[in-house]
Design a protein around this motif. Structure first.
Motif, PDB file in Angstrom:
ATOM      1  N   ILE A 212      -9.707  53.435 -24.383  1.00  0.00           N
ATOM      2  CA  ILE A 212      -9.581  53.736 -22.958  1.00  0.00           C
ATOM      3  C   ILE A 212     -10.146  55.116 -22.643  1.00  0.00           C
ATOM      4  CG2 ILE A 212      -7.930  54.164 -21.109  1.00  0.00           C
ATOM      5  CD1 ILE A 212      -6.160  51.999 -22.326  1.00  0.00           C
ATOM      6  N   VAL A 333      -8.450  56.941 -14.625  1.00  0.00           N
ATOM      7  CA  VAL A 333      -8.934  55.761 -15.346  1.00  0.00           C
ATOM      8  C   VAL A 333      -7.946  55.358 -16.435  1.00  0.00           C
ATOM      9  CG1 VAL A 333     -10.730  54.917 -16.907  1.00  0.00           C
ATOM     10  CG2 VAL A 333     -11.367  56.124 -14.819  1.00  0.00           C
ATOM     11  N   CYS A 337      -6.156  51.734 -16.463  1.00  0.00           N
ATOM     12  CA  CYS A 337      -6.316  50.783 -17.566  1.00  0.00           C
ATOM     13  C   CYS A 337      -4.979  50.423 -18.193  1.00  0.00           C
ATOM     14  CB  CYS A 337      -7.254  51.367 -18.624  1.00  0.00           C
ATOM     15  SG  CYS A 337      -8.976  51.464 -18.108  1.00  0.00           S
TER      16      CYS A 337
END
Length: 380
Positions: A212, A333, A337
């Motif tokens: 990630i 982000v 995720c």
């Protein structure tokens, strides 16, 4: 603060003067505070249930002499890779060497990793922002609830956070040096070091956060107009080989020698991804937007300002900085995720505690300077 005008620069990173006694004093202060908050009670608090798993499986590993896979009750414990067990066993060897893991020995890897995380936050801030922001961010990490809780835990969360932060710092250093002709080799080694750190993270808890964070780094580069430098900074092919060289051997060996390994790993993945019988609308719960507060207490007043920082950055009075946008993208982000999986825990965000602290420190100092300029420093 001036910035490099070089057109080859991958990310807009501030130029700072050479080191001096102030730098050493800054490092000494943050390390001192980090040790103070991490050490208190680390050896006297009783182990909780999850910590007992780590301590007992390490003892069985020592007794059996089987160092590949931790054992619990004579059965392989495959829920987590063995990095935390190896380091707890090393702490025993450095201590009384009796093969019995005390509370302090079980927690010592987390304690050391936490202090390193504070130092890494300081380094990351000096690379992408400036020294005052880096200094304040390091102190925010060292005095946050997430730091205190998980440096006092034998679970691998703090060690995982440290390795992921080393990986991020390596990539940021690669971005800093890739446009400098006399430091291109430094850029290459920094990127490779970041990939190696992600490999060690795989041996600590698994591939989720390294993958990630690599994706978040790419998104950050695109968001700051550096998409053309992605391959030069990341060096994905050689980097992936390094990651596999560090971690793949353990996974392949366990898969081939432990019959239940594949089933155990599938079960762990299902627990993280599947929602079971829970209603579909639970997926809409913005869990990480509000449970992140669990990690950043008592500095919670800075958290909503951190989330709003891209809009605050548009204010001429506060002043914008592209590196802020990059760090914000990394944080958002990762949150996004992790929200796609059902297994949600606030401590999954520990690997981005450093970037979050940098953003909180940036907004705190900027608002503080603004209030000082307008004669309202007393309000701050």
């Amino acid at each position: 603060m001036q910035t490099r005008p070089s057109p080859d620069q991958s990310l807009p990173i501030a130029v700072r003067p050479g080191t001096g006694w102030r730098t050493f004093a800054m490092v000494a202060v943050v390390v001192g505070v980090a040790c103070w908050t991490a050490w208190g009670g680390a050896g006297s608090l009783p182990l909780d249930t999850h910590e007992v798993f780590v301590a007992r499986s390490t003892e069985e590993m020592i007794d059996s002499g089987r160092w590949l896979v931790p054992l619990l009750g004579g059965q392989p414990r495959l829920e987590k890779p063995p990095m935390q067990n190896w380091l707890a066993a090393a702490a025993d060897r450095l201590g009384n060497r009796n093969g019995r893991i005390s509370a302090l020995e079980a927690r010592l890897p987390s304690l050391a990793a936490g202090v390193m995380l504070v130092v890494l936050t300081l380094g990351l801030g000096c690379v992408v922002l400036d020294r005052p922001t880096a200094f304040v961010a390091a102190l925010l990490v060292a005095t946050s609830s997430g730091y205190v809780e998980f440096t006092h835990s034998a679970r691998p969360e703090m060690l995982y956070a440290m390795w992921c932060t080393v990986g991020l710092l390596g990539l940021m250093l690669s971005a800093r040096w890739v446009g400098e002709p006399n430091r291109k080799s430094w850029s290459r080694w920094a990127a490779w070091g970041g990939w190696a750190a992600f490999g060690f993270a795989l041996l600590t808890k698994g591939p989720q956060l390294p993958l990630i964070m690599l994706g978040a780094f790419v998104v950050g580069m695109f968001a700051t107009g550096s998409r053309g430098q992605v391959l030069r900074v990341l060096r994905p092919w050689s980097g992936l080989l390094i990651l596999l060289a560090v971690a793949l051997g353990w996974y392949v060996t366990v898969y081939l020698t432990v019959p239940q390994a594949a089933a155990a790993w599938r079960h762990e993945l299902a627990l993280r991804v599947s929602s079971g019988s829970k209603p579909w609308w639970k997926w809409l719960d913005p869990y990480y937007l509000y449970h992140t507060i669990d990690l950043v207490l008592p500095w919670v007043v800075l958290y909503p300002l951190m989330l709003a920082l891209p809009w605050l950055e548009k204010s001429r009075r506060l002043g914008g900085q592209p590196a802020i946008k990059f760090l914000w993208c990394v944080v958002i982000v990762v949150m996004g995720c992790l929200s796609l999986a059902w297994g949600r825990r606030s401590y999954y965000l520990l690997p981005i505690l450093g970037p979050m602290a940098l953003l909180m420190a940036a907004v705190a100092l900027r608002i503080g300077r603004l209030l000082l300029q307008t004669g309202r420093a007393g309000l701050w």
